[in-house]
Design an enzyme around this catalytic site. Structure first.
Site, PDB file in Angstrom:
ATOM      1  N   THR A  98      46.316  37.794  35.752  1.00  0.00           N
ATOM      2  CA  THR A  98      45.056  37.581  36.473  1.00  0.00           C
ATOM      3  C   THR A  98      44.983  38.373  37.779  1.00  0.00           C
ATOM      4  OG1 THR A  98      46.073  35.556  37.355  1.00  0.00           O
ATOM      5  CG2 THR A  98      44.560  35.316  35.501  1.00  0.00           C
ATOM      6  N   ASP A  99      43.784  38.349  38.391  1.00  0.00           N
ATOM      7  CA  ASP A  99      43.519  39.108  39.622  1.00  0.00           C
ATOM      8  C   ASP A  99      43.643  38.224  40.866  1.00  0.00           C
ATOM      9  OD1 ASP A  99      42.741  41.311  37.992  1.00  0.00           O
ATOM     10  OD2 ASP A  99      40.815  40.355  37.707  1.00  0.00           O
ATOM     11  N   SER A 154      42.996  36.398  46.351  1.00  0.00           N
ATOM     12  CA  SER A 154      42.088  37.077  45.431  1.00  0.00           C
ATOM     13  C   SER A 154      42.284  38.570  45.616  1.00  0.00           C
ATOM     14  CB  SER A 154      40.633  36.700  45.711  1.00  0.00           C
ATOM     15  OG  SER A 154      39.756  37.495  44.950  1.00  0.00           O
ATOM     16  N   ARG A 155      42.669  39.255  44.546  1.00  0.00           N
ATOM     17  CA  ARG A 155      42.966  40.685  44.672  1.00  0.00           C
ATOM     18  C   ARG A 155      41.701  41.528  44.752  1.00  0.00           C
ATOM     19  NH1 ARG A 155      47.046  39.225  40.506  1.00  0.00           N
ATOM     20  NH2 ARG A 155      48.866  38.617  41.701  1.00  0.00           N
ATOM     21  N   VAL A 156      40.546  40.909  44.536  1.00  0.00           N
ATOM     22  CA  VAL A 156      39.278  41.622  44.707  1.00  0.00           C
ATOM     23  C   VAL A 156      38.862  41.570  46.171  1.00  0.00           C
ATOM     24  CG1 VAL A 156      36.834  41.629  44.089  1.00  0.00           C
ATOM     25  CG2 VAL A 156      38.551  41.250  42.336  1.00  0.00           C
TER      26      VAL A 156
END
Length: 500
Positions: free
Chosen positions: A334-335, A360-362
């Site tokens: 997951t991101d 959250s990698r976004v």
């Protein structure tokens, strides 16, 4: 084995059929919902078959000598030496826009007592994820209505964000809040219940109905009492439904609740198939089980439709152990992850999100400009609070600046506490965070912070509705809005302090 094959060919010779022999097979053995068969020449993984009792099955195991099939229906009347017929197509679900608002099983059969929905198009349960060529960056937010997530761990349309925590820490509640908050936001939600108690699922459906959230939601259910084959297929069905809407250029959100039970179901099937067991008795391909599912979440480029599919998988941990096999697998796919702590939950911090571990990698790419403007200061305040709170027990020895950091952080932590099924709009979130990071809560008793937050939002709606409307519409904090917010905050603070 030779006797079984001889018997198989004898039966085939007596069978009057216009089909080629390679489409027929013979039941060799029935093992608790899994059938071992011979014949079925040229069979493919994932292909559908039909038994003599009209039940359907899916081929899930291929060896040189036999074929493993999971039965998607009544397997108790299936016996050795019965004929099996290949359907020559992959297992799929027939989807249409009429599926919205319905409760179905993983095969598309209605469970809500209503007639069958109108069918439109077959979508395969298993599908190769779109390559990077078809994708575009994640920039549009999924507004959950939860302050802690929208400000600190933003989720974007097309992202895969894991919700992880112990049993009873509020994982499903975050998912339901997110679904409720999508009313009028053009985001179709698919909630997939895997191995849950029927009573829990019924309560969830009723909650969504009370909050008018079923109008944009599809619910796929494979209860704990259902065969493991249906529990195994449920998330793939939910993903296929989401892809149908994504391919129409729409945005869809799929919640997998939860993938731990999905892994259990697959482990059970694999052990029945006598596959070699690895770590924690899971088969060797357990990582591929979830990676091929979650990789299908993406945001498509405009020239390929421009739709998106967002995935919110849920994983249950035991005693907070995120280093267990399934949690580490899904974390790596997951991101980012939203980590829930039982200690925080018991302390009244709900949602019980550990903002230090969650990520959250976004990041800010999936936030509106207004939220980004206030969230930066909030992150700084909370980071300073976490760093200095270790010294809180020596409060008498702290200098004034450190004490101020700790007091601000404690109040901002309390601001992030939110009641169940009460998601906030973007403007409400921005307004309350702005008031907090600009010091309007610094002199409020920490026990009164929640009261301040509720009454402040009510005050804004009553006297400054134009602020709320402007932020929701423009999604930015300009000088005029900030001036109005300052005026509103000062007036309300004086009123609040007079009344307490």
């Amino acid at each position: 084995m030779r006797q079984a094959k001889d018997h198989f060919f004898n039966i085939l010779e007596k069978t009057i059929t216009q089909e080629k022999d390679e489409n027929l097979g013979l039941v060799k053995e029935v093992r608790d919902g899994v059938v071992m068969a011979i014949g079925l020449k040229g069979a493919e993984y994932g292909e559908m078959v039909e038994f003599e009792n009209r039940s359907l099955g899916q081929i899930i195991d291929l060896t040189e000598e036999q074929v493993g099939i999971i039965v998607l229906g009544d397997y108790q009347s299936i016996e050795s030496n019965q004929i099996i017929r290949k359907k020559n197509k992959q297992l799929s679900i027939n989807v249409s826009k009429d599926i919205i608002g319905r409760v179905i099983d993983p095969l598309g059969n209605p469970l809500d007592g209503l007639p069958n929905y109108k069918k439109d198009k077959d979508y395969p349960l298993e599908k190769i994820a779109p390559s990077v060529v078809y994708r575009k960056p994640v920039t549009v937010p999924v507004e959950t209505g939860l302050l802690a997530i929208d400000a600190l761990i933003p989720i974007g349309r097309g992202q895969r964000e894991l919700i992880i925590g112990d049993r009873g820490s509020g994982k499903t509640s975050i998912a339901i809040d997110t679904v409720i908050n999508q009313k009028g936001k053009n985001l179709i939600c698919i909630y997939c219940a895997i191995g849950q108690k029927a009573s829990k699922v019924a309560l969830l459906i009723e909650t969504l109905r009370q909050h008018e959230a079923l109008d944009h939601t599809v619910i796929v259910v494979a209860n704990a009492s259902d065969p493991v084959a249906l529990q195994y297929l449920a998330p793939y069905t939910a993903c296929a439904i989401g892809e149908y809407f994504m391919d129409q250029g729409k945005d869809a959100l799929v919640i997998y609740d939860d993938l731990t039970k999905h892994a259990w179901a697959y482990r059970q099937i694999s052990l029945i198939l006598r596959r070699p067991a690895g770590r924690e008795a899971y088969p060797g391909d357990i990582f591929y089980l979830h990676s091929r599912l979650l990789e299908r979440a993406c945001r498509l480029d405009e020239k390929y439709g421009g739709g998106s599919l967002t995935a919110l998988p849920i994983i249950e941990t035991l005693e907070g152990d995120v280093s267990a096999y399934i949690p580490t697998n899904v974390i790596s796919i997951t991101d980012g992850q939203i980590f829930l702590e039982t200690d925080l939950f018991n302390a009244g911090i709900r949602p019980a999100i550990n903002v230090g571990i969650s990520v959250s990698r976004v990041g800010g790419s999936a936030q509106t400009k207004a939220m980004k403007q206030v969230a930066a200061k909030l992150k700084l305040d909370l980071a300073q609070y976490r760093e200095m709170s270790a010294f809180a027990q020596f409060e008498s020895e702290l200098d004034e600046e450190t004490r101020r950091f700790i007091q601000r952080g404690a109040r901002m932590t309390q601001v992030l506490v939110q009641d169940l099924y009460q998601p906030l709009s973007l403007a409400e979130e921005v307004a309350i965070i702005w008031a907090g990071v600009n010091g309007y809560l610094d002199n409020i008793d920490i026990k009164k912070v929640n009261q301040f937050k509720k009454e402040f939002l009510t005050y804004l709606h009553t006297n400054y509705q134009e602020i709320i409307d402007s932020i929701n519409k423009q999604k930015v904090l300009n000088e005029k809005i900030e001036k109005s917010l300052k005026d509103a905050s000062e007036k309300f603070l004086s009123i609040f302090q007079e009344n307490i």
